[in-house]
Write a protein that holds these residues in place. Structure first.
Motif, PDB file in Angstrom:
ATOM      1  N   ILE A 146       0.844  -1.192   0.000  1.00 61.98           N
ATOM      2  CA  ILE A 146       0.000   0.000   0.000  1.00 61.98           C
ATOM      3  C   ILE A 146       0.879   1.241   0.000  1.00 61.98           C
ATOM      4  O   ILE A 146       1.973   1.243   0.546  1.00 61.98           O
ATOM      5  CB  ILE A 146      -0.974   0.031   1.193  1.00 61.98           C
ATOM      6  N   THR A 147       0.379   2.264  -0.614  1.00 58.96           N
ATOM      7  CA  THR A 147       1.076   3.547  -0.630  1.00 58.96           C
ATOM      8  C   THR A 147       0.617   4.351   0.588  1.00 58.96           C
ATOM      9  O   THR A 147      -0.365   3.999   1.255  1.00 58.96           O
ATOM     10  CB  THR A 147       0.737   4.332  -1.905  1.00 58.96           C
ATOM     11  N   ARG A 148       1.298   5.442   0.858  1.00 60.99           N
ATOM     12  CA  ARG A 148       0.872   6.318   1.956  1.00 60.99           C
ATOM     13  C   ARG A 148      -0.532   6.850   1.696  1.00 60.99           C
ATOM     14  O   ARG A 148      -1.345   6.973   2.616  1.00 60.99           O
ATOM     15  CB  ARG A 148       1.855   7.470   2.134  1.00 60.99           C
ATOM     16  N   ALA A 149      -0.828   7.170   0.440  1.00 60.80           N
ATOM     17  CA  ALA A 149      -2.162   7.680   0.095  1.00 60.80           C
ATOM     18  C   ALA A 149      -3.222   6.614   0.361  1.00 60.80           C
ATOM     19  O   ALA A 149      -4.281   6.912   0.930  1.00 60.80           O
ATOM     20  CB  ALA A 149      -2.187   8.124  -1.367  1.00 60.80           C
ATOM     21  N   GLU A 150      -2.960   5.382  -0.047  1.00 56.43           N
ATOM     22  CA  GLU A 150      -3.920   4.302   0.212  1.00 56.43           C
ATOM     23  C   GLU A 150      -4.110   4.083   1.712  1.00 56.43           C
ATOM     24  O   GLU A 150      -5.232   3.884   2.182  1.00 56.43           O
ATOM     25  CB  GLU A 150      -3.459   3.002  -0.448  1.00 56.43           C
ATOM     26  N   ALA A 151      -3.013   4.132   2.456  1.00 57.57           N
ATOM     27  CA  ALA A 151      -3.105   3.971   3.913  1.00 57.57           C
ATOM     28  C   ALA A 151      -3.973   5.068   4.514  1.00 57.57           C
ATOM     29  O   ALA A 151      -4.799   4.808   5.400  1.00 57.57           O
ATOM     30  CB  ALA A 151      -1.710   3.980   4.537  1.00 57.57           C
ATOM     31  N   MET A 152      -3.839   6.289   4.037  1.00 59.22           N
ATOM     32  CA  MET A 152      -4.632   7.402   4.547  1.00 59.22           C
ATOM     33  C   MET A 152      -6.120   7.174   4.294  1.00 59.22           C
ATOM     34  O   MET A 152      -6.955   7.400   5.180  1.00 59.22           O
ATOM     35  CB  MET A 152      -4.177   8.707   3.898  1.00 59.22           C
ATOM     36  N   VAL A 153      -6.462   6.717   3.097  1.00 52.68           N
ATOM     37  CA  VAL A 153      -7.866   6.450   2.774  1.00 52.68           C
ATOM     38  C   VAL A 153      -8.411   5.329   3.658  1.00 52.68           C
ATOM     39  O   VAL A 153      -9.514   5.436   4.210  1.00 52.68           O
ATOM     40  CB  VAL A 153      -8.028   6.110   1.277  1.00 52.68           C
ATOM     41  N   ILE A 154      -7.649   4.267   3.833  1.00 51.46           N
ATOM     42  CA  ILE A 154      -8.070   3.137   4.662  1.00 51.46           C
ATOM     43  C   ILE A 154      -8.285   3.591   6.107  1.00 51.46           C
ATOM     44  O   ILE A 154      -9.292   3.257   6.732  1.00 51.46           O
ATOM     45  CB  ILE A 154      -7.040   1.992   4.568  1.00 51.46           C
ATOM     46  N   ILE A 155      -7.351   4.353   6.635  1.00 46.54           N
ATOM     47  CA  ILE A 155      -7.467   4.830   8.015  1.00 46.54           C
ATOM     48  C   ILE A 155      -8.661   5.771   8.157  1.00 46.54           C
ATOM     49  O   ILE A 155      -9.425   5.680   9.125  1.00 46.54           O
ATOM     50  CB  ILE A 155      -6.150   5.486   8.476  1.00 46.54           C
ATOM     51  N   ASN A 156      -8.859   6.664   7.196  1.00 45.57           N
ATOM     52  CA  ASN A 156     -10.033   7.543   7.237  1.00 45.57           C
ATOM     53  C   ASN A 156     -11.319   6.722   7.232  1.00 45.57           C
ATOM     54  O   ASN A 156     -12.251   7.015   7.982  1.00 45.57           O
ATOM     55  CB  ASN A 156     -10.048   8.506   6.054  1.00 45.57           C
ATOM     56  N   ASN A 157     -11.378   5.700   6.392  1.00 46.34           N
ATOM     57  CA  ASN A 157     -12.574   4.860   6.338  1.00 46.34           C
ATOM     58  C   ASN A 157     -12.798   4.151   7.671  1.00 46.34           C
ATOM     59  O   ASN A 157     -13.928   4.081   8.160  1.00 46.34           O
ATOM     60  CB  ASN A 157     -12.470   3.834   5.211  1.00 46.34           C
ATOM     61  N   TYR A 158     -11.731   3.641   8.269  1.00 49.05           N
ATOM     62  CA  TYR A 158     -11.834   2.978   9.568  1.00 49.05           C
ATOM     63  C   TYR A 158     -12.359   3.938  10.640  1.00 49.05           C
ATOM     64  O   TYR A 158     -13.166   3.573  11.491  1.00 49.05           O
ATOM     65  CB  TYR A 158     -10.470   2.408   9.989  1.00 49.05           C
ATOM     66  N   LEU A 159     -11.913   5.177  10.590  1.00 48.16           N
ATOM     67  CA  LEU A 159     -12.293   6.177  11.586  1.00 48.16           C
ATOM     68  C   LEU A 159     -13.589   6.917  11.224  1.00 48.16           C
ATOM     69  O   LEU A 159     -13.970   7.864  11.903  1.00 48.16           O
ATOM     70  CB  LEU A 159     -11.157   7.197  11.762  1.00 48.16           C
ATOM     71  N   PHE A 160     -14.258   6.475  10.166  1.00 54.19           N
ATOM     72  CA  PHE A 160     -15.486   7.117   9.679  1.00 54.19           C
ATOM     73  C   PHE A 160     -15.257   8.583   9.342  1.00 54.19           C
ATOM     74  O   PHE A 160     -16.099   9.437   9.616  1.00 54.19           O
ATOM     75  CB  PHE A 160     -16.639   6.975  10.693  1.00 54.19           C
ATOM     76  N   ARG A 161     -14.111   8.861   8.766  1.00 53.02           N
ATOM     77  CA  ARG A 161     -13.817  10.215   8.300  1.00 53.02           C
ATOM     78  C   ARG A 161     -14.037  10.257   6.800  1.00 53.02           C
ATOM     79  O   ARG A 161     -13.567   9.390   6.076  1.00 53.02           O
ATOM     80  CB  ARG A 161     -12.360  10.583   8.572  1.00 53.02           C
ATOM     81  N   GLY A 162     -14.732  11.272   6.347  1.00 55.62           N
ATOM     82  CA  GLY A 162     -14.915  11.426   4.908  1.00 55.62           C
ATOM     83  C   GLY A 162     -13.832  12.303   4.329  1.00 55.62           C
ATOM     84  O   GLY A 162     -12.961  12.808   5.036  1.00 55.62           O
ATOM     85  N   GLU A 163     -13.917  12.489   3.038  1.00 53.04           N
ATOM     86  CA  GLU A 163     -12.989  13.406   2.386  1.00 53.04           C
ATOM     87  C   GLU A 163     -13.323  14.826   2.834  1.00 53.04           C
ATOM     88  O   GLU A 163     -14.460  15.128   3.180  1.00 53.04           O
ATOM     89  CB  GLU A 163     -13.123  13.306   0.870  1.00 53.04           C
ATOM     90  N   LEU A 164     -12.334  15.709   2.832  1.00 57.33           N
ATOM     91  CA  LEU A 164     -12.538  17.105   3.212  1.00 57.33           C
ATOM     92  C   LEU A 164     -12.652  17.960   1.958  1.00 57.33           C
ATOM     93  O   LEU A 164     -11.775  17.939   1.098  1.00 57.33           O
ATOM     94  CB  LEU A 164     -11.370  17.603   4.075  1.00 57.33           C
ATOM     95  N   PHE A 165     -13.750  18.694   1.858  1.00 60.05           N
ATOM     96  CA  PHE A 165     -13.988  19.579   0.727  1.00 60.05           C
ATOM     97  C   PHE A 165     -14.223  20.991   1.239  1.00 60.05           C
ATOM     98  O   PHE A 165     -14.669  21.182   2.367  1.00 60.05           O
ATOM     99  CB  PHE A 165     -15.237  19.142  -0.062  1.00 60.05           C
ATOM    100  N   SER A 166     -13.953  21.971   0.392  1.00 60.67           N
ATOM    101  CA  SER A 166     -14.311  23.354   0.712  1.00 60.67           C
ATOM    102  C   SER A 166     -15.538  23.700  -0.118  1.00 60.67           C
ATOM    103  O   SER A 166     -15.902  22.966  -1.048  1.00 60.67           O
ATOM    104  CB  SER A 166     -13.156  24.305   0.406  1.00 60.67           C
ATOM    105  N   GLU A 167     -16.174  24.796   0.221  1.00 57.79           N
ATOM    106  CA  GLU A 167     -17.408  25.198  -0.471  1.00 57.79           C
ATOM    107  C   GLU A 167     -17.221  25.213  -1.985  1.00 57.79           C
ATOM    108  O   GLU A 167     -18.038  24.734  -2.734  1.00 57.79           O
ATOM    109  CB  GLU A 167     -17.856  26.577   0.022  1.00 57.79           C
ATOM    110  N   ASN A 168     -16.112  25.794  -2.431  1.00 55.78           N
ATOM    111  CA  ASN A 168     -15.844  25.876  -3.867  1.00 55.78           C
ATOM    112  C   ASN A 168     -14.803  24.857  -4.306  1.00 55.78           C
ATOM    113  O   ASN A 168     -14.269  24.941  -5.396  1.00 55.78           O
ATOM    114  CB  ASN A 168     -15.356  27.285  -4.227  1.00 55.78           C
ATOM    115  N   ASN A 169     -14.516  23.913  -3.405  1.00 59.77           N
ATOM    116  CA  ASN A 169     -13.455  22.931  -3.632  1.00 59.77           C
ATOM    117  C   ASN A 169     -12.155  23.627  -4.033  1.00 59.77           C
ATOM    118  O   ASN A 169     -11.485  23.253  -4.972  1.00 59.77           O
ATOM    119  CB  ASN A 169     -13.869  21.882  -4.663  1.00 59.77           C
ATOM    120  N   ASN A 170     -11.830  24.674  -3.289  1.00 57.50           N
ATOM    121  CA  ASN A 170     -10.669  25.505  -3.548  1.00 57.50           C
ATOM    122  C   ASN A 170      -9.455  24.939  -2.811  1.00 57.50           C
ATOM    123  O   ASN A 170      -9.384  24.996  -1.590  1.00 57.50           O
ATOM    124  CB  ASN A 170     -10.972  26.940  -3.080  1.00 57.50           C
ATOM    125  N   ALA A 171      -8.511  24.425  -3.544  1.00 50.85           N
ATOM    126  CA  ALA A 171      -7.341  23.779  -2.947  1.00 50.85           C
ATOM    127  C   ALA A 171      -6.468  24.739  -2.146  1.00 50.85           C
ATOM    128  O   ALA A 171      -5.726  24.315  -1.277  1.00 50.85           O
ATOM    129  CB  ALA A 171      -6.495  23.121  -4.035  1.00 50.85           C
TER     130      ALA A 171
END
Length: 183
Positions: A118-143
């Motif tokens: 697994i990559t660090r990115a995949e690990a982050m997604v897996i851990i977020n899913n385990y912790l019931f954390r969704g993706e973080l978005f801004s109102e305008n999805n402004n990076a």
């Protein structure tokens, strides 16, 4: 990986004294306490030749087993097999449980690739899913509202998952379980 797994399990690694159990991990190694905690609690296994190999990448089976153990489903036989490549795998039970619980995603071709590193990115997604954390978005999805990493371009498939735990933020939960920055 042992440090993240220990934290996910709620283990206070500062209370673990490393027992010099592995020829490749010294007591002064930064992750020694976490490694000992994970081994003592059955969350990770060492290699049969007396080494832990802390610098080797983890596989999807390894992280699946650790999370399945934390959840108490590491020995629960799956009701049905979702992935086409887990039947004869050491990771059959934990990977299938993580697929069933939507903690790990399978691939579009029906595989789970249990032995894939697994990559660090995949690990982050897996851990977020385990912790019931969704993706973080801004109102305008402004990076520009998010912390920037030089090796993580906006638009990366896991960008918003990586932003969630790395940005201090207040949020509102969206209907799909993701997070929207609060004003």
């Amino acid at each position: 990986m042992a440090t993240m797994i220990a934290r996910m399990a709620g283990i206070d690694v500062d209370n673990y004294m490393y027992k010099n159990a592995f020829s490749d991990v010294t007591a002064s190694f930064w992750g020694a306490g976490a490694i000992q905690a994970c081994v003592d609690n059955g969350l990770v296994e060492a290699y049969s030749y007396g080494r832990f190999e802390p610098e080797l990448p983890a596989t999807r089976t390894m992280i699946s087993y650790a999370i399945a153990k934390i959840l108490g489903v590491e020995d629960v036989e799956p009701i049905y097999i979702k992935a086409t490549d887990t039947e004869d795998s050491k990771g059959k039970i934990p990977v299938e449980q993580m697929l069933r619980l939507n903690i790990i995603d399978g691939y579009s071709n029906g595989t789970a690739k249990p032995d894939k590193y697994i990559t660090r990115a995949e690990a982050m997604v897996i851990i977020n899913n385990y912790l019931f954390r969704g993706e973080l978005f801004s109102e305008n999805n402004n990076a520009t509202e998010f912390r920037q990493f030089t090796d993580l371009p906006y638009g990366h498939w896991a960008y918003n998952h990586i932003m969630e735990p790395t940005c201090d933020h207040d949020f509102v939960r969206t209907y799909d379980g993701n997070e929207l920055l609060a004003d």
